[in-house]
Write a protein that holds these residues in place. Structure first.
Motif, short mmCIF file in Angstrom:
data_model
loop_
_atom_site.label_atom_id
_atom_site.label_comp_id
_atom_site.label_asym_id
_atom_site.label_seq_id
_atom_site.Cartn_x
_atom_site.Cartn_y
_atom_site.Cartn_z
N ARG A 191 1.02 -0.98 -0.24
CA ARG A 191 0.24 -0.05 -0.28
C ARG A 191 1.29 1.22 0.06
N VAL A 192 0.32 2.63 -0.42
CA VAL A 192 1.38 4.04 -0.92
C VAL A 192 0.70 4.29 0.17
N VAL A 193 2.31 4.67 1.25
CA VAL A 193 1.87 5.78 2.71
C VAL A 193 1.88 6.80 2.20
N TYR A 194 2.78 7.03 1.55
CA TYR A 194 2.90 8.17 0.53
C TYR A 194 3.19 8.82 -0.34
N LEU A 195 2.64 10.02 -0.60
CA LEU A 195 3.26 9.69 -3.03
C LEU A 195 3.75 11.45 -2.35
N LYS A 196 4.94 11.71 -3.13
CA LYS A 196 5.89 13.05 -2.93
C LYS A 196 5.94 13.49 -5.02
N ARG A 197 5.88 14.53 -4.96
CA ARG A 197 5.59 15.13 -6.46
C ARG A 197 6.55 16.26 -6.54
N ARG A 198 7.62 15.59 -7.24
CA ARG A 198 9.27 16.54 -7.09
C ARG A 198 9.03 17.17 -8.69
N PRO A 199 9.61 18.30 -8.70
CA PRO A 199 9.74 18.95 -9.60
C PRO A 199 9.79 18.55 -11.44
N GLY A 200 10.21 18.05 -12.59
CA GLY A 200 10.49 17.52 -13.53
C GLY A 200 10.15 16.16 -13.36
N GLY A 201 8.61 16.15 -13.67
CA GLY A 201 7.81 15.08 -13.37
C GLY A 201 8.12 13.70 -12.67
N ILE A 202 8.92 13.69 -11.64
CA ILE A 202 9.69 12.41 -11.00
C ILE A 202 7.91 12.33 -9.58
N VAL A 203 7.82 11.18 -9.58
CA VAL A 203 6.77 11.01 -8.75
C VAL A 203 7.97 9.66 -7.96
N VAL A 204 7.56 9.97 -5.92
CA VAL A 204 8.01 9.91 -5.73
C VAL A 204 7.10 8.88 -4.19
N ARG A 205 7.05 7.12 -4.65
CA ARG A 205 5.93 6.78 -3.64
C ARG A 205 7.00 6.04 -2.43
N ARG A 206 6.62 5.89 -1.50
CA ARG A 206 6.96 5.26 -0.22
C ARG A 206 5.76 4.02 0.30
N ARG A 207 5.99 2.74 0.00
CA ARG A 207 4.99 1.73 -0.03
C ARG A 207 5.71 0.84 0.76
N GLU A 208 4.09 0.55 1.68
CA GLU A 208 4.76 -0.77 2.40
C GLU A 208 4.01 -1.99 2.25
N CYS A 209 4.69 -2.73 3.02
CA CYS A 209 4.28 -4.20 2.60
C CYS A 209 3.07 -4.50 3.55
N ARG A 210 2.04 -5.33 3.50
CA ARG A 210 0.92 -5.40 3.89
C ARG A 210 0.97 -6.82 4.60
N ASN A 211 2.22 -7.47 4.42
CA ASN A 211 2.52 -8.13 5.11
C ASN A 211 2.95 -8.73 6.20
N CYS A 212 4.70 -8.15 5.79
CA CYS A 212 5.30 -7.73 6.88
C CYS A 212 5.89 -6.37 7.41
N GLY A 213 5.38 -5.63 6.54
CA GLY A 213 5.48 -3.99 6.83
C GLY A 213 7.11 -3.51 6.58
N ARG A 214 7.61 -4.16 5.50
CA ARG A 214 8.67 -3.79 5.13
C ARG A 214 8.41 -2.79 3.96
#
Ligand code: ZN
Length: 61
Positions: free
Chosen positions: A29-52
């Motif tokens: 699941r996506v924990v957060y989403l950050k947009r950066r200049p230059g069309g770059i999207v950074v997503r932090r994803r977390e495993c729903r099973n182990c939390g990594r």
């Protein structure tokens, strides 16, 4: 608490279809989403099973 073994840091070469390195599941699941200049999207994803979590960087054209 025991820390998971580190092999190679997940950097570059990211693909669609992310698989958890820890438990091998593909349910993130996506924990957060950050947009950066230059069309770059950074997503932090977390495993729903182990939390990594992992960061993915995507370029939107
Ligand atoms: Zn996992």
């Amino acid at each position: 608490m025991p820390r998971p073994k580190r092999d190679m840091p997940a950097q570059g070469g990211q693909k669609v279809g992310l698989v958890c390195r820890e438990c091998g599941c593909q349910h993130f699941r996506v924990v957060y989403l950050k947009r950066r200049p230059g069309g770059i999207v950074v997503r932090r994803r977390e495993c729903r099973n182990c939390g990594r979590w992992t960061l993915t960087r995507e370029t939107q054209v």
